[in-house]
Write an enzyme that holds these catalytic residues in place. Structure first.
Site: not given
Ligand code: PLP
Length: 350
Positions: A100, A167, A191
């Site tokens: 990511w 993030d 998540k």
């Molecule tokens: C799942 C995830 C993403 C991507 O998320 P989307 O909502 O599918 O774009 C980005 N960063 C992390 C840390 C993730 O776990």
């Protein structure tokens, strides 16, 4: 119906009461005798949902009026470019801790110079790089608090003389943090905080409005802030689901959530470490409490282990293809009992 132990990495397990509340609102939203998914987002009942979903985030994070909360679409993946488009004038600093982070770096390069201050790509992202300093001439510093795929997690955050952008998609609301250290936090909901379809963005207002480029209306944080996250139709269902989860989090408090997450992680890592057949894939000090990645030393037994998990009603345990083996995602809503079942399966696997 027997209970399924849901270790899915995302979309992921949600508290039973959250799912029940969502189901109820699909049938009859806030006593309107209409479904949540067929009423105007401008109705007073829905505006109240959005207001509370925004204010509860600040309450749980203990943030003041200098922060704004919006629920956007496009996933955390859109935030990879939106953060850079809104904040990157000259150069930004990133650390490369996994899949990511790498995608965030790629997007940011379209808007300015990107310096990667640390990377763990040399060891398949099995650790968190630490020996770097962030100089004060960067527009911001970007990090990923929890690496969902490789199973590492930042246990502390660097001293940061520039805006700190993070993030937090896969460990938001999983532990106590001084959230006021961060200037922009984003997290895809699916998540640890709700159904897929919305992305939480928490931003300190003072860092915005500093770049000279034209920012398209929908990609400008200010657009969404100025309209209370209702510039256009929001993901009504996903935001409703987030609100239910936020209420569930608020009732317990982050301290008690963190305590249980620590207990769950200790239980599983202790078994992996004690067991001759299995091995963890990450540096011990950087282990994630959310996503536990591990391998069978004899990979020819992988299918047999997955079958043993399935027989115990364990779901979502197969590892990401870039790491292999297994990944147990243990988000807030996963109970200790589910981890105990997994540990028993590991113990009894021969
Ligand atoms: C799942 C995830 C993403 C991507 O998320 P989307 O909502 O599918 O774009 C980005 N960063 C992390 C840390 C993730 O776990």
């Amino acid at each position: 119906m027997s209970k399924i132990h849901n270790f899915s990495a995302g979309p992921a397990i949600l508290p039973k009461e959250v799912i029940q509340n969502c189901a109820d609102a699909i049938l009859n939203f806030a006593g309107t005798n209409l479904s949540l998914i067929e009423v105007s987002h401008r109705s007073k009942e829905y505006v109240a949902v959005m207001d509370e979903a925004r204010s509860l985030v600040k309450k749980i994070m203990n943030l003041g009026d200098d922060y704004e909360v919006v629920y956007l679409q496009g996933g955390a993946s859109l935030q990879f470019l939106m953060t850079a488009m809104n904040l990157l004038e000259n150069k930004a600093a990133y650390i490369n801790t996994g899949t990511w982070a790498k995608k965030a770096i790629k997007e940011a390069k379209a808007f300015g110079t990107v310096d990667v201050l640390g990377s763990s790509e040399d060891k398949n992202f099995s650790y968190i790089p630490k020996n770097y300093t962030i100089s004060s001439d960067y527009d911001y510093f970007h990090c990923t608090s929890n690496n969902t795929i490789s199973g590492t997690q930042m246990q502390s955050f660097p001293d940061c003389p520039v805006p700190l952008v993070c993030d937090m998609s896969s460990d938001i609301f999983s532990r106590e943090l001084d959230f006021s250290k961060f200037d922009l936090i984003y997290a895809g909901a699916q998540k640890n905080m709700g159904p897929a379809g919305t992305t939480l963005v928490v931003v300190k207002k003072s860092i915005l409005g500093k770049v000279s480029r034209y920012i398209p209306t929908m990609l400008d944080y200010t657009t969404h802030i100025d309209k209370d996250s209702m510039f256009n139709t929001p993901s009504v269902f996903a935001v409703y689901g987030c609100l239910q989860t936020l209420k569930w989090i608020d009732k317990q408090g982050l301290a008690s959530i963190e305590k249980l997450n620590t207990q769950k992680a200790d239980l599983l890592y202790n078994e992996i470490d004690a067991n001759d057949l299995f091995v963890g894939t990450t540096a011990v000090e950087d282990r994630s409490k959310m996503n536990v990645t591990f391998l069978l030393k004899d990979e020819s037994k992988n299918e047999a282990f997955l079958a043993a998990c399935a027989a115990a009603n364990i779901s979502g345990i197969k590892g990401h293809r870039s790491v292999g083996g297994f990944r147990a995602s243990m988000y807030n809503a996963l109970g200790l009992d589910s981890v105990q079942v997994l540990v028993e399966v590991i113990k009894n696997f021969k």
